[in-house]
Design a protein around this motif. Sequence first.
Motif, PDB file in Angstrom:
ATOM      1  N   THR A   1      44.541 -47.489  53.277  1.00 26.82           N
ATOM      2  CA  THR A   1      44.520 -46.655  54.475  1.00 26.82           C
ATOM      3  C   THR A   1      45.893 -46.055  54.729  1.00 26.82           C
ATOM      4  OG1 THR A   1      42.735 -47.939  55.442  1.00 26.82           O
ATOM      5  CG2 THR A   1      44.103 -46.675  56.956  1.00 26.82           C
TER       6      THR A   1
ATOM      7  N   GLN B   1      37.822 -44.498  59.005  1.00 28.81           N
ATOM      8  CA  GLN B   1      37.042 -45.694  58.700  1.00 28.81           C
ATOM      9  C   GLN B   1      36.009 -45.958  59.801  1.00 28.81           C
ATOM     10  OE1 GLN B   1      39.726 -48.705  57.466  1.00 28.81           O
ATOM     11  NE2 GLN B   1      38.170 -49.886  56.413  1.00 28.81           N
TER      12      GLN B   1
ATOM     13  N   ASP C   1      38.107 -42.512  54.257  1.00 21.79           N
ATOM     14  CA  ASP C   1      38.531 -43.912  54.344  1.00 21.79           C
ATOM     15  C   ASP C   1      37.302 -44.808  54.455  1.00 21.79           C
ATOM     16  OD1 ASP C   1      39.778 -46.285  54.696  1.00 21.79           O
ATOM     17  OD2 ASP C   1      41.014 -45.647  56.390  1.00 21.79           O
ATOM     18  N   GLU C   2      36.875 -45.371  53.352  1.00 23.11           N
ATOM     19  CA  GLU C   2      35.703 -46.239  53.297  1.00 23.11           C
ATOM     20  C   GLU C   2      34.566 -45.691  54.154  1.00 23.11           C
ATOM     21  OE1 GLU C   2      36.304 -50.301  53.128  1.00 23.11           O
ATOM     22  OE2 GLU C   2      38.412 -50.175  52.591  1.00 23.11           O
TER      23      GLU C   2
HETATM   24 MG   LIG Z   1      41.635 -49.621  55.383  1.00 25.24          MG
END
Ligand SMILES: [Mg+2]
Lengths: 298, 286, 381
Positions: free
Chosen positions: C59, C98, C174-175
């Motif tokens: 991140t 995220q 991000d994911e």
């Molecule tokens: Mg992360």
Amino acid sequence: MKGVLSSVRRRYGGVATSLILVSCGLWALGLVVLPQLMMIDYSFRPSLPPAKQGGPEDIYTLANYAALYGNPLNLAIFLKTIWSSALVTATALVVCYPVAFFLARMAVGRTAGLLFIALVIPYWINEILRTFSWLLILARNGFVNTVLLDLGLTQEPIIFLGTTPAILVGMVYAYVLFMVFPIYNSLESLDPHQIEAARDLGAPWWRIHWRIAIPHAKPGIAVGCIMTFMLAAGTYAIPAILGGPKSRWFTEVIYSQFFEALNWNRGAAYAFILLIMCLGFIALMMRLFRVNLAEVTR
Amino acid sequence: MSADRVFRLFMGAYVVMFLVYLFLPLLFMAGASVNDSRFPTLLPWNGFTLKWFGDLFNDPMLWQGLGKSLSVGAGVIALSVPLGLAAALLLTELRGKARGLLYGVLVSPILTPGVIIGISTLVFWRQMSVSGGMFLTVLAQSSFIASYCMLMFMARLQRFDRTLEEAALDLGASHLHVVRRIMLPYLMPTILSAVLIAFLQSFENYNTTLFVYGTDRTLPIYLASKVRIGLTPAVNALGVIFIALTIVAAVVYEWRRRAALAVKPGKRAERPEPRTADLRPAAEPA
Amino acid sequence: MQFSRKLQVGGRDPALGQGVSLDGVTMRFGDFLAVDDVSIDIAAGEFFSFLGPSGCGKTTILRLISGFVEPTAGRILIGGQDMAGIGPNKRPTALIFQNLALFPLMPVWENVAFGLEARGVAKQERRRRAEQLLELVALDGSGDKRVNELSGGQRQRVAIARALAVEPKVMLLDEPLSALDLKLRQHMRAELRTIQRRTGVTFVYITHDQSEALTMSDRVAVMSQGRIEQIDVPDAIYNAPQTAFVAGFVGEINRFAGHVVAADARHAVVETDVGRLRGVNRQALRPGERASIFIRPERMRADGAANPADENSFEAVLDRVGFEGNVVNLFLRTNAGREIIAQQHNSDDLSGLSSGAWMTLRFAPDSAAVLPAEGRFEAAA
Ligand SMILES: [Mg+2]
Ligand SMILES: Nc1ncnc2c1ncn2[C@@H]1O[C@H](COP(=O)(O)OP(=O)(O)O)[C@@H](O)[C@H]1O
């Protein structure tokens, strides 16, 4: 520090950051720190006519503080203010704890909502009016005397007004709610299972309070005591309305230094003494209840 | 009856008594305000009258006081809400010693007796040849009312999801645009609460104002002088009006708070604010 | 949910991606080294993934690229331009957070159009473009809904539409799929890949899920503790790991520790507790060095015939059989108590196997990797 400011900048941009810094600086310095410092500075200087200010006689001195010590009447008023405020605080604590506990842990749903509003309303009514309502009750021909006379419990109306007890009654009335809400706030976060578990273990109700609820409410009790004490020691309105010449409060002494004796320097010294006393009480409470400033002002 | 039930009953009775204690004096005041007696008293009852309310409306000093109080209130709102917001924004960003120091300085007015705030303001501004009046009243009141506003904003900002701000920046928004579209809407409920609290605090402030009002008598100052000298039931009438207004304000406030909670069903959303977050030790420090 | 229909929004040409270069990028938080001297060149239009365990600094790298934090050292270039001092709102990137970070106080369409609003596009035009994008992500007609009325997958797609609306040159994710359930996740993988191909935007994708990284990406960077372990095409990451960490982190693998007893340019032989094993020597190890040899379960041949004298073979006892349909996992245990997995295609040979049977395991030297032992692998394993 530089890193911190850059994080503020990054977040709010240059213009807003400048505005934020300037406002905080003006507030902290212009409205809080410098006025206090100026008051303290005043308190250490003699009261001089404008012509002599800055002259050879304008030196730092403890004379204004010595003045309180040298005046038995004012000193007695000061001491009375302290212990009376402590008494008001203790009374309010005893009166309020059950109410706060009921509101936080026993009342549910509509009852809780209504009770909450019922407590908030008097909280927002002007201190002067709340005090005035007690004037009606305690007056020579007020409610209490009317009832006492009618019941034959007394032949002559009792003079309540102008006495210290009348002031204390008015103060407890005016400040109870400053005790209820902080205690309520801290009790609200108490896990009800803790109480149930204790009850399951056969603990009597007083032990539940002594061992579980009261320790949990400590920050709230500290806040309530600090607020109540500070309000009581620092009020001018209540002694002015319910008191008299024989029941003067220390704030009245300070006021008269400013606006009757016109000795601002001595008034500043007395004000500083009052401030120190309140700070001392705050420190004592924070010590006693082991809470810090962040918890107190949360 | 089990011990538990006895305890509940006892507590219920106690709370009822407490409420009676809170409201009885106010009811006396209301009763006295419509009693046709020369003195402000409920007993003996001399019959119903509204003339004290009439007296009140014919009192020019009262209207003046009200005007001053409203102006001071507006000034306090204009000063303390932005100050409180600015400080909360800065404090949420600061860490360590600097934060502790600034926080300590900025909440200290809450823990300072009101008379001392009034005195220090008066003394400080005398150095700049400014004497008591509306200006000093606004400054003195704001110095501690801003602290309350700051605490309210800090509580709200603590629950702010900062990635929202970053998402907006990332999409190309300017800082100003982020503030306008993301921060302000999020803070709006608290801003409104802060405005209300700031006004109420200013409107009822006596102890601080006492030292700095100069000749600009606000309503509480006028009221106190009236209470101390000329005792007429007109004061009660004013008290009744105050109480009525307070009740309306409290009910509206509570209603608005509940409505706000109802709109946001808060599934995954933020936890509802603790109910006292905005009302807490919010009245005037002596 | 067909993104493939039409990707040209508002009749424009698809925005073409730009390359991203990290040059010696280092990020410290106080004493903590979150990103340690990372250098990468991501090509324009590439689908590039960062793969690594939670907390390894993924991140942080995205936040560095998008400009929320400035690196402690090193340079970041987008489209060849140095980004130092350029704020997140001035960079040609769009980040999908995220937690998505949808604006809860705005209806869906205002979320999608927020970037256009920031650019001063008129309201009608914003609304029109928002509708087009919502159609693109199969959310037509949801424009006036509140964000918290949407399901997880729908919210995900709003976030994608919102990022696409600003026509970024580089999309940072991000994911983005971690909150979705398995089925939706697999579907969205395909959709994201399609969007990326169609738009030509450079995708920098973060995940701790190796199969996600391997199936979607052109190239993958495997990270551990702030450092890049290996940058390669998915095939090489899986089949030719360069470090013990990569071998251990990506996919199932059997590992035998020991030390090198013989080595040449191509192979190295490791003395282990099951005997000497030969594997590819990519790191030019020399005799005497501590090393481990790694073999994928599907590269392990298991049979009943006992002839452990052969090179790269050893015996183990069958613990249990894991049946997965097309493949069968054999869980075995060596004499020294080490657990081994061998994956076999389902066939008649495997019927009748029972636990307790001794089997011989063997593998081809070219399918095994000999890599230096390092403390970091121990910590991660
Ligand atoms: Mg992360
Ligand atoms: N603002 C920050 N301050 C201090 N430490 C941070 C900060 N941001 C991230 N970290 C630390 O950096 C490390 C890497 O974090 P992150 O990049 O979020 O990892 P990942 O996304 O790979 O899980 C973590 O240990 C985290 O605690």
